[in-house]
Design an enzyme around this catalytic site. Sequence first.
Site, PDB file in Angstrom:
ATOM      1  N   GLU A   1       0.888  -1.297   0.091  1.00 28.88           N
ATOM      2  CA  GLU A   1       0.111   0.040  -0.043  1.00 28.88           C
ATOM      3  C   GLU A   1       1.094   1.161   0.166  1.00 28.88           C
ATOM      4  OE1 GLU A   1      -3.001  -0.346  -0.208  1.00 28.88           O
ATOM      5  OE2 GLU A   1      -3.952  -2.179   0.889  1.00 28.88           O
TER       6      GLU A   1
ATOM      7  N   HIS B   1      -3.127   2.041   8.485  1.00 29.09           N
ATOM      8  CA  HIS B   1      -4.070   1.295   7.898  1.00 29.09           C
ATOM      9  C   HIS B   1      -4.188  -0.056   8.991  1.00 29.09           C
ATOM     10  CE1 HIS B   1      -6.467  -1.385   5.424  1.00 29.09           C
ATOM     11  NE2 HIS B   1      -5.407  -2.153   5.178  1.00 29.09           N
TER      12      HIS B   1
ATOM     13  N   HIS C   1      -6.961  -3.480  10.273  1.00 27.93           N
ATOM     14  CA  HIS C   1      -8.393  -4.114   9.848  1.00 27.93           C
ATOM     15  C   HIS C   1      -9.102  -4.051  11.288  1.00 27.93           C
ATOM     16  CE1 HIS C   1      -6.000  -6.422   6.476  1.00 27.93           C
ATOM     17  NE2 HIS C   1      -6.312  -5.052   6.267  1.00 27.93           N
TER      18      HIS C   1
ATOM     19  N   GLU D   1     -17.156  12.570  23.161  1.00 34.20           N
ATOM     20  CA  GLU D   1     -15.928  12.879  22.467  1.00 34.20           C
ATOM     21  C   GLU D   1     -15.695  12.860  21.050  1.00 34.20           C
ATOM     22  OE1 GLU D   1     -16.451  11.183  25.066  1.00 34.20           O
ATOM     23  OE2 GLU D   1     -15.308  12.171  26.740  1.00 34.20           O
TER      24      GLU D   1
ATOM     25  N   HIS E   1     -13.012  -3.407   4.410  1.00 34.70           N
ATOM     26  CA  HIS E   1     -11.530  -3.867   4.521  1.00 34.70           C
ATOM     27  C   HIS E   1     -10.801  -3.179   5.582  1.00 34.70           C
ATOM     28  CE1 HIS E   1      -7.247  -3.484   2.260  1.00 34.70           C
ATOM     29  NE2 HIS E   1      -7.275  -3.789   3.402  1.00 34.70           N
TER      30      HIS E   1
END
Length: 280
Positions: free
Chosen positions: A121, A145, A147, A175, A216
Amino acid sequence: MTVFSHPIPFVQQVASLARLCWEMGWNEANGGNISWRLPTDEVESVLARRYPNVTPAAPVTLPQPQPTLDGDYFIVTGTGQYFRHATEFPDQVFGIVRIVEGGSAYQTVWGFSNGGRPTSEFATHLAGHAVRKRVSEGRERIIMHCHAPEFIALSYILPLDSKELTMALWTKMPECIVIFPDGVRIVPPMLPGTTQIADASIKEMEKGRIISWSHHGIFASEATPDSVFGLIETIEKAAGIHRKVLSAGGEKQTISKELLGQLTDYFEKLLVQKPDFLDD
Ligand code: 2HA
Ligand code: ZN
């Protein structure tokens, strides 16, 4: 948390972050990736002091040139590497690369000890960094990134609509709107690691730091390892509360738009930007 030290302070911080993310259940196997734009003077001085004999590897061409990142250093997770291994094998899991040749290539200057290379990525990370470096005027430096499971679950049960997802999360804890007033922006299901997903992501990142890659995971930009962790932790917690509420039959009442407005007025100084999805 694991006690861990490393001669390069940036490695120490980012490896501890990665290991913590694995402990949170956000990064199974080789899932997820991190890239962190490092301060040039500091990284050059620590490398010269601690690794005086290391020479940069040959330049590797990038699929999308990023001229505004030319000369910048990034510490980045390697492709196929496990967050679980971050503190045990930091020199293998991470590499430090420099963007060179006007932003069209990178050189590994440290790490990837078993011959690795940056995450699949990486091009999307660099495109995200280029946008967020400009929009945040240099404040944001790290993209992560993950999951995150509760967050992914919502992409199966809510419409793929940025405003709807953002409102669902903002209304789960007071919050939330303070921590992510820029909301969460949805990118539809797409093949990971492609220029298409990079283009779709950076279009949204002009407007906010946080992307949902549908079905994803999350892709988010912040200033430091601590702040990107806190951001994702807050979003994941709100997603979990929302899923619990839905599982229990749905909302009978909610945090009102009026209260959300009061929160943003009261905490105005803490906000990274004005909230985007409140007005219409
Ligand atoms: O394998 O998570 O998105 C790393 C990934 C790809
Ligand atoms: Zn992923």
